[in-house]
Design an enzyme around this catalytic site. Structure first.
Site, mmCIF file in Angstrom:
data_model
loop_
_atom_site.group_PDB
_atom_site.id
_atom_site.type_symbol
_atom_site.label_atom_id
_atom_site.label_comp_id
_atom_site.label_asym_id
_atom_site.label_seq_id
_atom_site.Cartn_x
_atom_site.Cartn_y
_atom_site.Cartn_z
ATOM 1 N N HIS A 1 0.834 -1.198 0.000
ATOM 2 C CA HIS A 1 0.000 0.000 0.000
ATOM 3 C C HIS A 1 0.872 1.253 0.000
ATOM 4 C CE1 HIS A 1 0.613 -0.533 4.449
ATOM 5 N NE2 HIS A 1 0.873 0.744 4.325
HETATM 6 P P1 TYD Z 1 -2.442 -3.774 7.196
HETATM 7 O O1 TYD Z 1 -2.460 -2.319 6.817
HETATM 8 O O2 TYD Z 1 -2.894 -4.758 6.179
HETATM 9 O O3 TYD Z 1 -0.990 -4.163 7.718
HETATM 10 P P2 TYD Z 1 0.421 -4.041 6.925
HETATM 11 O O4 TYD Z 1 0.287 -2.947 5.915
HETATM 12 O O5 TYD Z 1 1.401 -3.724 7.980
HETATM 13 O O6 TYD Z 1 0.708 -5.345 6.285
HETATM 14 O O7 TYD Z 1 -3.303 -3.895 8.516
HETATM 15 C C1 TYD Z 1 -3.815 -5.137 8.974
HETATM 16 C C2 TYD Z 1 -5.087 -4.877 9.773
HETATM 17 O O8 TYD Z 1 -4.794 -4.153 10.969
HETATM 18 C C3 TYD Z 1 -6.106 -4.060 9.005
HETATM 19 O O9 TYD Z 1 -7.384 -4.625 9.269
HETATM 20 C C4 TYD Z 1 -6.042 -2.704 9.614
HETATM 21 C C5 TYD Z 1 -5.593 -2.982 11.031
HETATM 22 N N1 TYD Z 1 -4.772 -1.897 11.633
HETATM 23 C C6 TYD Z 1 -5.248 -1.213 12.733
HETATM 24 O O10 TYD Z 1 -6.356 -1.475 13.241
HETATM 25 N N2 TYD Z 1 -4.464 -0.220 13.284
HETATM 26 C C7 TYD Z 1 -3.248 0.098 12.787
HETATM 27 O O11 TYD Z 1 -2.557 1.018 13.314
HETATM 28 C C8 TYD Z 1 -2.772 -0.614 11.624
HETATM 29 C C9 TYD Z 1 -1.434 -0.293 11.019
HETATM 30 C C10 TYD Z 1 -3.567 -1.606 11.082
#
Ligand code: TYD
Length: 134
Positions: free
Chosen positions: A52
């Site tokens: 992302h």
């Molecule tokens: P995601 O953005 O997919 O993680 P990464 O980019 O690190 O691989 O996030 C995974 C899940 O966690 C998604 O449902 C959103 C949630 N999340 C939160 O609730 N709070 C946060 O601060 C972050 C970063 C993610």
């Protein structure tokens, strides 16, 4: 428009001691004020994280333990960074696509973010990201 030129490797101050080292992050160590900290752990070695970019938020990633690779893309070029030292932070400004991969066993990725979690700040579709860079 941000590019890979805006990425920075930040040296985190460390107090070395025979008892072990102590690293600290306070005002002015990062190029932004952080409002949120989160961390990834127990990541399977064949797993990918990230995929992302952000509309407004920026982040610093630190390998607190172990190692992993961060592949950054500004829409034109890609660059890979191996993070494996707890006293270096990888500053990722807004508008840069990131993939996190090749996590070692026991790796912990600490992320310091410029704002609260806000799903609307994410671009999770690569074509949409490329469109946003035009
Ligand atoms: P995601 O953005 O997919 O993680 P990464 O980019 O690190 O691989 O996030 C995974 C899940 O966690 C998604 O449902 C959103 C949630 N999340 C939160 O609730 N709070 C946060 O601060 C972050 C970063 C993610």
């Amino acid at each position: 428009m941000t590019t890979l030129q805006d990425i920075q490797l930040i040296n985190i101050p460390v107090v070395e001691d025979r008892r072990g080292n102590l690293a600290f992050i306070q005002e002015k160590v990062l190029p932004f004020e952080f409002k949120r900290v989160y961390y990834l752990f127990d990541v399977p070695s064949n797993s990918f994280r990230g995929s992302h970019s952000h509309v407004n938020q920026c982040e610093v990633l630190i390998a607190l333990s172990g190692s992993f690779e961060v592949v950054l893309n500004d829409g034109k070029e890609k660059k890979s960074f191996l993070l494996n030292k707890p006293n270096f932070g990888l500053y990722i400004p807004t508008g840069i696509w990131r993939e996190l991969e090749n996590f070692s066993s026991g790796a912990v990725c600490l992320v310091m973010a410029s704002d609260m979690y806000e799903e609307d700040d994410y671009i999770r579709d690569f074509d949409q990201f490329l469109e946003s860079k035009k």
